[in-house]
Each structure stands twice: as C-alpha cells, then as structure tokens.
Motif scaffolding. Structure first.
Motif, PDB file in Angstrom:
ATOM      1  N   MET A 121       9.579 -15.790  -3.922  1.00  8.67           N
ATOM      2  CA  MET A 121       9.834 -17.155  -3.456  1.00  8.67           C
ATOM      3  C   MET A 121       8.960 -17.521  -2.253  1.00  8.67           C
ATOM      4  N   ARG A 122       8.504 -16.505  -1.518  1.00  7.44           N
ATOM      5  CA  ARG A 122       7.653 -16.836  -0.366  1.00  7.44           C
ATOM      6  C   ARG A 122       6.389 -17.559  -0.831  1.00  7.44           C
ATOM      7  N   LEU A 123       5.848 -17.136  -1.987  1.00  3.71           N
ATOM      8  CA  LEU A 123       4.669 -17.807  -2.522  1.00  3.71           C
ATOM      9  C   LEU A 123       4.976 -19.266  -2.832  1.00  3.71           C
ATOM     10  N   VAL A 124       6.121 -19.514  -3.435  1.00  2.50           N
ATOM     11  CA  VAL A 124       6.498 -20.878  -3.800  1.00  2.50           C
ATOM     12  C   VAL A 124       6.644 -21.756  -2.561  1.00  2.50           C
ATOM     13  N   TRP A 125       7.386 -21.269  -1.566  1.00  4.38           N
ATOM     14  CA  TRP A 125       7.607 -22.063  -0.361  1.00  4.38           C
ATOM     15  C   TRP A 125       6.301 -22.328   0.390  1.00  4.38           C
ATOM     16  N   GLN A 126       5.442 -21.324   0.451  1.00  5.34           N
ATOM     17  CA  GLN A 126       4.179 -21.515   1.148  1.00  5.34           C
ATOM     18  C   GLN A 126       3.278 -22.505   0.422  1.00  5.34           C
ATOM     19  N   LEU A 127       3.241 -22.398  -0.908  1.00  4.18           N
ATOM     20  CA  LEU A 127       2.456 -23.354  -1.690  1.00  4.18           C
ATOM     21  C   LEU A 127       2.975 -24.775  -1.525  1.00  4.18           C
ATOM     22  N   VAL A 128       4.295 -24.924  -1.601  1.00  2.00           N
ATOM     23  CA  VAL A 128       4.893 -26.258  -1.471  1.00  2.00           C
ATOM     24  C   VAL A 128       4.562 -26.864  -0.109  1.00  2.00           C
ATOM     25  N   VAL A 156      -1.505 -13.374  -0.982  1.00  2.00           N
ATOM     26  CA  VAL A 156      -0.327 -12.897  -1.708  1.00  2.00           C
ATOM     27  C   VAL A 156      -0.734 -12.099  -2.949  1.00  2.00           C
ATOM     28  N   VAL A 157      -1.708 -12.616  -3.706  1.00  2.00           N
ATOM     29  CA  VAL A 157      -2.156 -11.898  -4.903  1.00  2.00           C
ATOM     30  C   VAL A 157      -2.775 -10.557  -4.524  1.00  2.00           C
ATOM     31  N   GLU A 158      -3.493 -10.519  -3.428  1.00  2.00           N
ATOM     32  CA  GLU A 158      -4.072  -9.256  -2.962  1.00  2.00           C
ATOM     33  C   GLU A 158      -2.983  -8.224  -2.698  1.00  2.00           C
ATOM     34  N   GLY A 159      -1.833  -8.690  -2.220  1.00  2.00           N
ATOM     35  CA  GLY A 159      -0.723  -7.791  -1.990  1.00  2.00           C
ATOM     36  C   GLY A 159      -0.156  -7.188  -3.260  1.00  2.00           C
ATOM     37  N   TRP A 160      -0.425  -7.837  -4.394  1.00  2.00           N
ATOM     38  CA  TRP A 160       0.039  -7.326  -5.691  1.00  2.00           C
ATOM     39  C   TRP A 160      -1.026  -6.483  -6.388  1.00  2.00           C
ATOM     40  N   THR A 161      -2.295  -6.892  -6.270  1.00  2.00           N
ATOM     41  CA  THR A 161      -3.344  -6.312  -7.124  1.00  2.00           C
ATOM     42  C   THR A 161      -4.461  -5.601  -6.383  1.00  2.00           C
ATOM     43  N   GLY A 162      -4.549  -5.752  -5.069  1.00  2.00           N
ATOM     44  CA  GLY A 162      -5.693  -5.228  -4.344  1.00  2.00           C
ATOM     45  C   GLY A 162      -6.770  -6.297  -4.197  1.00  2.00           C
ATOM     46  N   THR A 163      -7.783  -5.985  -3.394  1.00  2.00           N
ATOM     47  CA  THR A 163      -8.790  -6.978  -3.025  1.00  2.00           C
ATOM     48  C   THR A 163      -9.631  -7.457  -4.197  1.00  2.00           C
ATOM     49  N   TRP A 164     -10.160  -6.530  -4.997  1.00  2.00           N
ATOM     50  CA  TRP A 164     -11.150  -6.908  -6.008  1.00  2.00           C
ATOM     51  C   TRP A 164     -10.568  -7.806  -7.089  1.00  2.00           C
ATOM     52  N   VAL A 165      -9.404  -7.452  -7.611  1.00  2.00           N
ATOM     53  CA  VAL A 165      -8.786  -8.281  -8.645  1.00  2.00           C
ATOM     54  C   VAL A 165      -8.412  -9.644  -8.077  1.00  2.00           C
ATOM     55  N   ALA A 166      -7.857  -9.653  -6.878  1.00  2.00           N
ATOM     56  CA  ALA A 166      -7.460 -10.919  -6.261  1.00  2.00           C
ATOM     57  C   ALA A 166      -8.661 -11.806  -5.995  1.00  2.00           C
ATOM     58  N   VAL A 199      -8.687  -3.635   0.225  1.00  2.00           N
ATOM     59  CA  VAL A 199      -7.389  -3.078  -0.161  1.00  2.00           C
ATOM     60  C   VAL A 199      -7.452  -2.569  -1.594  1.00  2.00           C
ATOM     61  N   PRO A 200      -7.356  -1.250  -1.807  1.00  2.00           N
ATOM     62  CA  PRO A 200      -7.324  -0.730  -3.180  1.00  2.00           C
ATOM     63  C   PRO A 200      -5.965  -0.992  -3.813  1.00  2.00           C
ATOM     64  N   LEU A 201      -5.915  -0.873  -5.120  1.00  2.00           N
ATOM     65  CA  LEU A 201      -4.683  -1.163  -5.847  1.00  2.00           C
ATOM     66  C   LEU A 201      -3.519  -0.295  -5.382  1.00  2.00           C
ATOM     67  N   ARG A 202      -3.808   0.937  -5.018  1.00  2.00           N
ATOM     68  CA  ARG A 202      -2.717   1.845  -4.641  1.00  2.00           C
ATOM     69  C   ARG A 202      -2.025   1.436  -3.349  1.00  2.00           C
ATOM     70  N   ARG A 203      -2.685   0.589  -2.540  1.00  4.38           N
ATOM     71  CA  ARG A 203      -2.060   0.119  -1.299  1.00  4.38           C
ATOM     72  C   ARG A 203      -1.473  -1.280  -1.457  1.00  4.38           C
ATOM     73  N   ALA A 204      -1.666  -1.867  -2.634  1.00  2.00           N
ATOM     74  CA  ALA A 204      -1.316  -3.279  -2.796  1.00  2.00           C
ATOM     75  C   ALA A 204       0.172  -3.539  -2.932  1.00  2.00           C
ATOM     76  N   ALA A 205       0.988  -2.495  -3.033  1.00  2.00           N
ATOM     77  CA  ALA A 205       2.426  -2.694  -3.160  1.00  2.00           C
ATOM     78  C   ALA A 205       3.073  -3.084  -1.835  1.00  2.00           C
ATOM     79  N   ARG A 206       2.333  -2.967  -0.758  1.00  2.00           N
ATOM     80  CA  ARG A 206       2.899  -3.322   0.543  1.00  2.00           C
ATOM     81  C   ARG A 206       3.135  -4.825   0.615  1.00  2.00           C
ATOM     82  N   THR A 207       4.240  -5.199   1.186  1.00  2.00           N
ATOM     83  CA  THR A 207       4.584  -6.623   1.271  1.00  2.00           C
ATOM     84  C   THR A 207       3.630  -7.372   2.185  1.00  2.00           C
TER      85      THR A 207
END
Length: 277
Positions: free
Chosen positions: A1-8, A130-140, A261-269
């Motif tokens: 929801m943080r993504l939604v509120w920030q986007l709004v 936010v996407v980087e926090g899920w996938t890492g730098t390169w994918v984001a 940020v590699p993918l293995r660190r991307a799980a951090r909030t």
C-alpha cells in the motif's frame, strides 16, 4: 500500500499543478511562479508521504546538500543538450535566425521545473525505488526505464523510435544518476537542465511537444535520425549516444560506491536507507 499512497500523492500534485499551469499559460510570469510552486509542493508532499508510509528519514530527498547537487545536475543537463545542438549545427541541421522570446523562456523555465520535479519524484523516487526493493537495481532500471519511454507514446507527435530513445536516455541516464548518488537532486537537475535547454534556450520540440519559442528563434532540419524529427532532438542518435555514455559513467560510479543492489539484497523493505553513502 505504500506504493499506492505515494503514487496517489505525487500524481495528485502533478495533476493539480498541471491544471494550474494550463490556467495561467498565457502569462509567462504566472507560469514561472506556478511552476516553481508546484515543484516545491511536490518535494514537500513526497517527503511527507514517504515518512508517513515508511516511517524513516527521507534521505533521498534530504535538504542538506540539495542546492549544490541540483546545480551540478542542471549544468550537466544543459551541457549535454548543448552538445547535441552543437553537433546538429555543425551538420547544418540547426539554424539560429535571431533572438526569440525571453518572456516565454521564463514561463518555460517554471513549467519545466514542475515537470522535472514531479516526474523524478514519481519515476525515480517512488517507482524505481520501490521496484528496486523487490527486484534489485538492474531489473528495476530496465523495467521502469521501459515504462518511462512507453509513457511518452501518449505525447503529441510521438513515435515508437522516440519512445525507445526516451527509455534509453531518460529512463537509463536519470535512473543511473539516482543510483550513483542515492539522492533525487542530481536526476532532478539533470532532467531540468535537459528540458530547459531544449525548450527555453534552443527552442526545439521536447518529447514531441510543441513548446512556445524560447530565447532563440531557431529551426531544425535534416534526417529524422539526426534531428529527431517532430519528436525533437531527444529522438536524435546524438542524444542516445551522449546519454548512454553518461549513464555508463554514473553506473560505474555506483558500482564503485557499492550502490548497485543485487537481487539477493532486494528483499529489504528500505534499500535506500541501508546503502553506503
């Protein structure tokens, strides 16, 4: 929801500011003032909503050191676009006929300030971060850059090549600037300098938009791959090459500073707050 509120929150500022700019578009002084006000309100709202939804210090939009970083980014953006124009002029594809409209240039400065700030808050501050926090730098970087380019297909005179060029130039270079600094100020300045140079100074089309005449009364002509055609110099191969080189430099700096940020660190909030400064 943080993504939604920030986007709004950020989209609301962008929409309301855009409506206000449309209402005063015939007055360059009011356009300048409303544009700057939109930019300031955008930063204030972004800092508030991120602090509210993530319960942390908003380090990526910290005010300390903001001014010099903003100036550096703006000068780089101005310089890069000027480099494109110099190359077009050497080929005879950019011709200056005289002085344009300084008052219109002032209005364009305000308009582009609002656009640069709200777009960077949205695309780099919210979506990429936010996407980087899920996938890492390169994918984001690839995903948000592609979306940024595709979003420009909605612009007047948009072309598929123009959207691809924007995805590479802005989506790549501006995101790389954020990754290297982990602050929003350099990409905001870079975005601002590039757009101000294109519209308020050199009087070219910006991302397919026909803007009022800036400081120079000038025209572009020649092959679309050189000039960008009706999309503007952002569709020029010169722009693509110069921005790719700049993005590569930023990414090398980011790697050396340990900010990729590699993918293995991307799980951090909160990736932004845990990276080295």
């Amino acid at each position: 929801m943080r993504l939604v509120w920030q986007l709004v929150a950020v989209v609301a500022v962008s929409f309301l500011g855009g409506q206000a700019l449309v209402a005063v578009e015939d007055d360059p002084w009011l356009t300048f003032a409303v544009g700057l006000a939109t930019a300031v309100v955008g930063v204030v709202v972004y800092r508030w909503v991120v602090r509210l939804t993530e319960h942390r210090a908003v380090v990526e939009a910290a005010l300390r050191g903001a001014a010099p970083a903003l100036v550096r980014g703006t000068l780089l953006g101005l310089g890069l676009f000027a480099l494109v124009i110099v190359n077009l002029a050497l080929l005879g594809s950019y011709t200056v006929h005289g002085l344009g409209s300084p008052s219109s240039a002032l209005g364009l400065l305000g308009f582009m300030a609002a656009a640069a700030v709200t777009e960077e808050l949205l695309w780099r501050g919210v979506l990429f971060r936010v996407v980087e926090g899920w996938t890492g730098t390169w994918v984001a970087l690839a995903a948000t850059g592609l979306l940024f380019g595709l979003a420009h297909l909605l612009n007047p005179h948009a072309t598929l090549w123009g959207a691809i060029a924007i995805a590479i130039e802005a989506g790549g270079m501006l995101t790389a600037a954020y990754v290297a600094t982990r602050r929003l100020w350099v990409p905001i300045g870079l975005h601002l300098g590039w757009n101000v140079a294109g519209s308020a100074i050199f009087s070219t089309e910006v991302s397919g938009n026909d803007t009022p005449q800036g400081l120079l009364d000038a025209t572009t002509s020649g092959h679309v791959l050189v000039t960008g055609g009706t999309f503007g110099p952002e569709g020029s191969l010169y722009s693509v090459v110069f921005c790719v080189v700049t993005a590569a430099v930023f990414l090398v700096v980011a790697h050396r500073r340990g900010r990729i940020v590699p993918l293995r660190r991307a799980a951090r909030t909160d990736v932004t707050a845990t990276l080295p400064r």
